[in-house]
Scaffold this motif. Structure first.
Motif, short mmCIF file in Angstrom:
data_model
loop_
_atom_site.label_atom_id
_atom_site.label_comp_id
_atom_site.label_asym_id
_atom_site.label_seq_id
_atom_site.Cartn_x
_atom_site.Cartn_y
_atom_site.Cartn_z
N SER A 51 0.88 -1.20 0.20
CA SER A 51 0.08 -0.12 0.13
C SER A 51 0.80 1.33 0.09
O SER A 51 0.61 2.44 -0.66
CB SER A 51 -0.84 -0.02 1.24
OG SER A 51 -1.82 -1.05 1.34
N ILE A 52 1.86 1.24 0.73
CA ILE A 52 2.74 2.43 0.79
C ILE A 52 3.50 2.62 -0.63
O ILE A 52 3.33 3.65 -1.11
CB ILE A 52 4.05 2.06 1.99
CG1 ILE A 52 3.51 2.04 3.37
CG2 ILE A 52 5.13 3.32 1.83
CD1 ILE A 52 4.49 1.69 4.42
N GLY A 53 3.75 1.54 -1.18
CA GLY A 53 4.21 1.65 -2.71
C GLY A 53 3.25 2.15 -3.49
O GLY A 53 3.70 3.32 -4.43
N TRP A 54 2.05 1.78 -3.62
CA TRP A 54 0.85 2.58 -4.31
C TRP A 54 0.85 4.18 -3.82
O TRP A 54 0.80 4.85 -4.82
CB TRP A 54 -0.35 1.84 -4.05
CG TRP A 54 -1.50 2.33 -4.78
CD1 TRP A 54 -1.74 2.02 -5.91
CD2 TRP A 54 -2.36 3.50 -4.40
NE1 TRP A 54 -2.93 2.75 -6.64
CE2 TRP A 54 -3.07 3.71 -5.79
CE3 TRP A 54 -2.28 4.51 -3.37
CZ2 TRP A 54 -4.03 4.85 -5.62
CZ3 TRP A 54 -3.40 5.42 -3.35
CH2 TRP A 54 -4.15 5.66 -4.65
N LYS A 80 -9.71 1.50 0.52
CA LYS A 80 -10.18 2.61 1.18
C LYS A 80 -9.04 3.53 1.17
O LYS A 80 -9.44 4.68 1.00
CB LYS A 80 -10.36 2.07 2.46
CG LYS A 80 -10.89 3.12 3.53
CD LYS A 80 -11.40 2.50 4.99
CE LYS A 80 -11.61 3.31 5.98
NZ LYS A 80 -12.00 3.11 7.22
N ILE A 81 -7.73 3.08 1.29
CA ILE A 81 -6.74 3.99 0.96
C ILE A 81 -6.65 4.72 -0.26
O ILE A 81 -6.58 5.91 -0.43
CB ILE A 81 -5.38 3.40 1.06
CG1 ILE A 81 -5.41 2.80 2.80
CG2 ILE A 81 -4.45 4.16 1.27
CD1 ILE A 81 -5.30 3.85 3.84
N LYS A 82 -7.00 3.97 -1.41
CA LYS A 82 -7.03 4.72 -2.69
C LYS A 82 -8.16 5.89 -2.64
O LYS A 82 -7.99 6.69 -3.15
CB LYS A 82 -7.60 3.61 -3.84
CG LYS A 82 -6.15 2.63 -4.10
CD LYS A 82 -6.50 1.68 -5.01
CE LYS A 82 -5.22 0.87 -5.69
NZ LYS A 82 -5.76 -0.18 -6.63
N ILE A 118 -2.67 3.87 7.45
CA ILE A 118 -3.09 3.19 6.57
C ILE A 118 -3.24 1.68 6.60
O ILE A 118 -3.18 0.76 5.78
CB ILE A 118 -1.74 3.46 5.53
CG1 ILE A 118 -0.55 2.85 6.02
CG2 ILE A 118 -1.76 4.83 5.04
CD1 ILE A 118 0.54 3.17 5.34
N ALA A 119 -3.60 1.34 7.88
CA ALA A 119 -3.75 -0.03 8.10
C ALA A 119 -5.32 -0.32 7.93
O ALA A 119 -6.07 -0.66 8.64
CB ALA A 119 -3.50 -0.44 9.64
N THR A 178 6.02 1.23 11.57
CA THR A 178 4.62 1.80 11.83
C THR A 178 3.68 1.74 10.57
O THR A 178 4.03 1.52 9.57
CB THR A 178 4.63 2.95 12.61
OG1 THR A 178 4.46 4.05 11.58
CG2 THR A 178 5.65 3.27 13.32
N TYR A 179 2.35 1.57 10.89
CA TYR A 179 1.45 1.78 9.85
C TYR A 179 0.93 3.23 9.90
O TYR A 179 -0.15 3.27 9.50
CB TYR A 179 0.36 0.90 9.87
CG TYR A 179 -0.15 0.08 11.18
CD1 TYR A 179 -1.17 0.99 11.81
CD2 TYR A 179 0.14 -0.95 11.75
CE1 TYR A 179 -1.80 0.72 12.84
CE2 TYR A 179 -0.33 -1.15 12.99
CZ TYR A 179 -1.48 -0.52 13.64
OH TYR A 179 -1.89 -0.93 14.88
N GLN A 180 1.54 4.35 10.07
CA GLN A 180 1.38 5.65 10.02
C GLN A 180 2.05 6.07 8.90
O GLN A 180 3.07 5.68 8.77
CB GLN A 180 1.60 6.30 11.15
CG GLN A 180 0.44 6.42 12.23
CD GLN A 180 -0.01 4.90 12.64
OE1 GLN A 180 -1.16 4.59 12.23
NE2 GLN A 180 0.75 4.15 13.43
N ILE A 181 1.49 6.96 8.35
CA ILE A 181 2.45 7.86 7.21
C ILE A 181 2.36 9.34 7.61
O ILE A 181 1.20 9.90 7.93
CB ILE A 181 2.10 7.69 5.82
CG1 ILE A 181 0.80 8.09 5.30
CG2 ILE A 181 2.40 6.29 5.41
CD1 ILE A 181 0.37 7.88 3.95
N TRP A 182 3.50 10.07 7.34
CA TRP A 182 3.46 11.30 7.71
C TRP A 182 3.66 12.13 6.29
O TRP A 182 4.48 11.98 5.57
CB TRP A 182 4.96 11.61 8.50
CG TRP A 182 5.39 12.91 9.05
CD1 TRP A 182 6.31 13.77 9.10
CD2 TRP A 182 4.59 13.58 10.09
NE1 TRP A 182 6.24 14.80 9.96
CE2 TRP A 182 5.09 14.74 10.65
CE3 TRP A 182 3.22 13.48 10.76
CZ2 TRP A 182 4.71 15.68 11.67
CZ3 TRP A 182 2.51 14.33 11.58
CH2 TRP A 182 3.33 15.42 11.87
N LEU A 183 2.69 13.18 6.35
CA LEU A 183 2.34 13.83 5.06
C LEU A 183 2.96 15.30 5.30
O LEU A 183 2.37 16.12 6.35
CB LEU A 183 1.02 13.67 4.72
CG LEU A 183 0.82 12.32 4.17
CD1 LEU A 183 -0.75 12.05 3.92
CD2 LEU A 183 1.55 11.96 3.09
#
Length: 394
Positions: A300-303, A376-378, A370-371, A323-328
């Motif tokens: 998912s991170i790659g996408w 849903k992420i898309k 993003i877990a 972690t399954y958080q991303i920092w934007l």
């Protein structure tokens, strides 16, 4: 179909993250996609469900404690996963990770003492320090070549000039996603030892590590055994936030005995049958599920990385190592802080954790959980693209 692709109902009146009243209070909206809190939208590993069902079917809930079996399961898991040799007799069970950190701060420092945090950092750290009447001392992380690093010059200056008793480390780091490497941790422990400071290392995300990183516990650098790890909580790894405890690992015998006596005197060392056997099952039967989880989220991170580069290049992703958080980082959109909130909350309909939760100087950043199923992420990023396009920020 991958089991992680399954969409589940929000159960909005039960789940904290999707509770309408809570969303309204924080984001001034109820029709937002809740991606702000660090928990999963995935069902737990099947062996955990079976074990919980076994307890329910039994229908008897007498006193039942088996911490020794839990400690062995955690030690065995860490030896296999991280080649980390832990003494199963050096663990102390507490009711939760934050409870453990709060207790350690009170036991190992005095009111008015300085506690270092490396900002931006998990926002509950601030509350734990302030409510204990200790002083928050910020050691800001610095961005070098697009990645976060520790600022050791600033750290040593504060160790010299402030009355520091504890460094509160987050590894893997929430929210920036760094997994601190051996060289960084070696330097950190050397400084801590030089200035007689204890490191308390929150390692609750230690099992969510992606392919380009390797987890190193603070216990691996414990030359004088004065440092402490909060390690072994299955909460984040297995999606067991509501049915898990926290576990302190204290190699120093004197500190161990002191903390253990306090924990026992307050009756904080008791779990319950559900948390006990769910934890044991997670660590003894959950490895395949965790491996699949990590593979899924890393994909998912790659996408996300590819999509942002192609479709919303002004939004910067700090690629997480764990972690399954991303920092934007949204600063390239050149929006005011208020306009950015309107863009995310009102127009994109996304409930993301504002960067100011983690540090007041990060108002142009947000954290996203993003877990969740990739579909849903898309959808979330499609909504973000539409909102950005309407702002003419391409």
């Amino acid at each position: 179909m991958n089991s992680f692709d399954t969409l589940h109902d929000n159960f909005e009146h039960y789940f904290v993250k999707s509770n309408p009243q809570l969303l309204k209070s924080m984001f001034d909206a109820t029709d937002v996609m809740p991606l702000w809190i660090a928990d999963m939208d995935f069902k737990v590993a099947e062996p955990i469900t079976r074990e919980l069902q076994r307890l329910v079917d039994r229908g008897i809930y007498a006193y039942e404690f088996n911490t020794n079996m839990i400690f062995k399961a955690i030690a065995d898991w860490n030896l296999k996963r991280h080649q980390l040799k832990l003494d199963s007799k050096a663990f102390i069970q507490v009711s939760g990770v934050l409870t453990g950190i709060a207790l350690l701060i009170r036991e190992l420092s005095n009111e008015g003492d300085g506690i270092i945090v490396q900002t931006p950092v998990y926002h509950q750290f601030y509350k734990i320090i302030e409510t204990a009447n200790r002083k928050i001392v910020r050691n800001p992380l610095k961005i070098v070549d697009g990645n976060y690093e520790m600022d050791f010059d600033d750290l040593e200056e504060k160790l010299k000039t402030e009355n520091i008793k504890i460094i509160l480390l987050c590894n893997p780091h929430n929210p920036v996603g760094r997994v601190w490497n051996k060289e960084e941790l070696q330097k950190l422990t050397e400084l801590a030892n030089t200035y007689s400071v204890t490191i308390i290392s929150d390692e609750i995300h230690s099992d969510i590590i992606y392919s380009k990183a390797t987890f190193n516990s603070i216990t691996s650098f414990n030359q004088n055994q004065q440092h402490i790890a909060i390690i072994g909580s299955p909460a984040k790894t297995f999606g067991m936030q509501s049915i898990s405890n926290g576990y302190l690992y204290i190699a120093n015998e004197a500190i161990f005995n002191r903390i253990k006596a306090t924990v026992e005197s307050m009756y904080l060392d008791h779990g319950n049958a559900f948390s006990t056997f769910a934890t044991i099952t997670a660590y003894t039967q959950g490895e395949e599920w965790v491996d699949n989880l990590i593979t899924y989220i890393e994909s998912s991170i790659g996408w996300i990385q590819d999509y942002l580069q192609k479709e919303i290049p002004k939004v910067k992703l700090f690629i997480p190592e764990g972690t399954y958080q991303i920092w934007l980082d949204f600063s390239a959109l050149n929006l005011s802080d208020e306009a950015l909130k309107q863009l995310i909350f009102e127009k994109a309909k996304l409930a993301l954790a504002p960067g100011t939760w983690f540090d007041k100087n990060h108002s142009q950043f947000m954290r996203m959980n993003i877990a969740s199923p990739l579909s849903k992420i898309k959808e979330a990023f499609y909504q973000l693209k539409t909102a950005v396009k309407e702002e003419n920020k391409f």
